[in-house]
Design a protein around this motif. Sequence first.
Motif, PDB file in Angstrom:
ATOM      1  N   GLU A 123       0.830  -1.203   0.000  1.00 58.31           N
ATOM      2  CA  GLU A 123       0.000   0.000   0.000  1.00 58.31           C
ATOM      3  C   GLU A 123       0.868   1.257   0.000  1.00 58.31           C
ATOM      4  OE1 GLU A 123      -3.408   2.235  -0.115  1.00 58.31           O
ATOM      5  OE2 GLU A 123      -3.279   0.053  -0.235  1.00 58.31           O
ATOM      6  N   LYS A 154       2.250   1.675  -3.472  1.00 55.25           N
ATOM      7  CA  LYS A 154       1.193   2.138  -4.360  1.00 55.25           C
ATOM      8  C   LYS A 154       0.949   3.634  -4.159  1.00 55.25           C
ATOM      9  CE  LYS A 154      -3.690   1.505  -4.752  1.00 55.25           C
ATOM     10  NZ  LYS A 154      -4.822   0.716  -4.302  1.00 55.25           N
ATOM     11  N   ARG A 155       0.932   4.071  -2.911  1.00 53.82           N
ATOM     12  CA  ARG A 155       0.708   5.483  -2.585  1.00 53.82           C
ATOM     13  C   ARG A 155       1.837   6.352  -3.153  1.00 53.82           C
ATOM     14  NH1 ARG A 155       0.069   7.353   3.632  1.00 53.82           N
ATOM     15  NH2 ARG A 155      -2.132   7.790   3.354  1.00 53.82           N
ATOM     16  N   ARG A 156       3.092   5.869  -3.012  1.00 52.59           N
ATOM     17  CA  ARG A 156       4.239   6.608  -3.545  1.00 52.59           C
ATOM     18  C   ARG A 156       4.148   6.740  -5.065  1.00 52.59           C
ATOM     19  NH1 ARG A 156       8.405   3.261  -1.470  1.00 52.59           N
ATOM     20  NH2 ARG A 156       7.560   3.165   0.603  1.00 52.59           N
ATOM     21  N   GLN A 157       3.760   5.630  -5.743  1.00 55.39           N
ATOM     22  CA  GLN A 157       3.630   5.649  -7.202  1.00 55.39           C
ATOM     23  C   GLN A 157       2.554   6.638  -7.626  1.00 55.39           C
ATOM     24  OE1 GLN A 157       6.151   4.750  -8.570  1.00 55.39           O
ATOM     25  NE2 GLN A 157       5.763   2.822  -9.650  1.00 55.39           N
ATOM     26  N   GLU A 158       1.436   6.686  -6.918  1.00 63.73           N
ATOM     27  CA  GLU A 158       0.369   7.627  -7.242  1.00 63.73           C
ATOM     28  C   GLU A 158       0.861   9.066  -7.098  1.00 63.73           C
ATOM     29  OE1 GLU A 158      -2.828   6.596  -4.649  1.00 63.73           O
ATOM     30  OE2 GLU A 158      -3.380   4.836  -5.816  1.00 63.73           O
ATOM     31  N   ASN A 159       1.626   9.333  -6.053  1.00 65.63           N
ATOM     32  CA  ASN A 159       2.164  10.681  -5.852  1.00 65.63           C
ATOM     33  C   ASN A 159       3.128  11.055  -6.968  1.00 65.63           C
ATOM     34  OD1 ASN A 159       0.700  11.096  -3.540  1.00 65.63           O
ATOM     35  ND2 ASN A 159       2.366  10.544  -2.159  1.00 65.63           N
ATOM     36  N   LYS A 160       3.960  10.103  -7.396  1.00 60.87           N
ATOM     37  CA  LYS A 160       4.900  10.367  -8.486  1.00 60.87           C
ATOM     38  C   LYS A 160       4.156  10.657  -9.778  1.00 60.87           C
ATOM     39  CE  LYS A 160       8.985   7.819  -7.030  1.00 60.87           C
ATOM     40  NZ  LYS A 160       9.886   6.705  -7.357  1.00 60.87           N
ATOM     41  N   SER A 161       3.132   9.865 -10.066  1.00 60.72           N
ATOM     42  CA  SER A 161       2.397  10.077 -11.312  1.00 60.72           C
ATOM     43  C   SER A 161       1.649  11.409 -11.280  1.00 60.72           C
ATOM     44  CB  SER A 161       1.431   8.930 -11.569  1.00 60.72           C
ATOM     45  OG  SER A 161       0.406   8.910 -10.611  1.00 60.72           O
ATOM     46  N   GLN A 162       1.175  11.812 -10.128  1.00 63.04           N
ATOM     47  CA  GLN A 162       0.487  13.093 -10.004  1.00 63.04           C
ATOM     48  C   GLN A 162       1.462  14.240 -10.217  1.00 63.04           C
ATOM     49  OE1 GLN A 162      -1.353  13.760  -6.233  1.00 63.04           O
ATOM     50  NE2 GLN A 162      -2.698  15.348  -7.023  1.00 63.04           N
ATOM     51  N   GLN A 196       2.064  15.000 -13.818  1.00 61.55           N
ATOM     52  CA  GLN A 196       0.959  15.654 -14.507  1.00 61.55           C
ATOM     53  C   GLN A 196       0.997  17.171 -14.348  1.00 61.55           C
ATOM     54  OE1 GLN A 196      -2.571  13.809 -13.007  1.00 61.55           O
ATOM     55  NE2 GLN A 196      -2.187  11.878 -14.044  1.00 61.55           N
TER      56      GLN A 196
END
Length: 61
Positions: A24, A27-35, A38
């Motif tokens: 988890e 996953k949270r770190r990856q979401e922050n990187k992708s954001q 953007q």
Amino acid sequence: MSGNDYMKFMTQEIVKYMDMPQEERKKRRQENKSQRKQDTLSNRWFGLLPFAFKLLVKKKK
């Protein structure tokens, strides 16, 4: 917010993070990187000034 309240809040957040499963957290770190990817280039390099100027120009049109 007093110092005790802040320490209590920070301790709770750290404990929540530590109790979170490793998958988890990844996953949270990856979401922050992708954001972050953007974000527009002007905002990332120059801050809010170009963004505010762009809004001002659009508003006048």
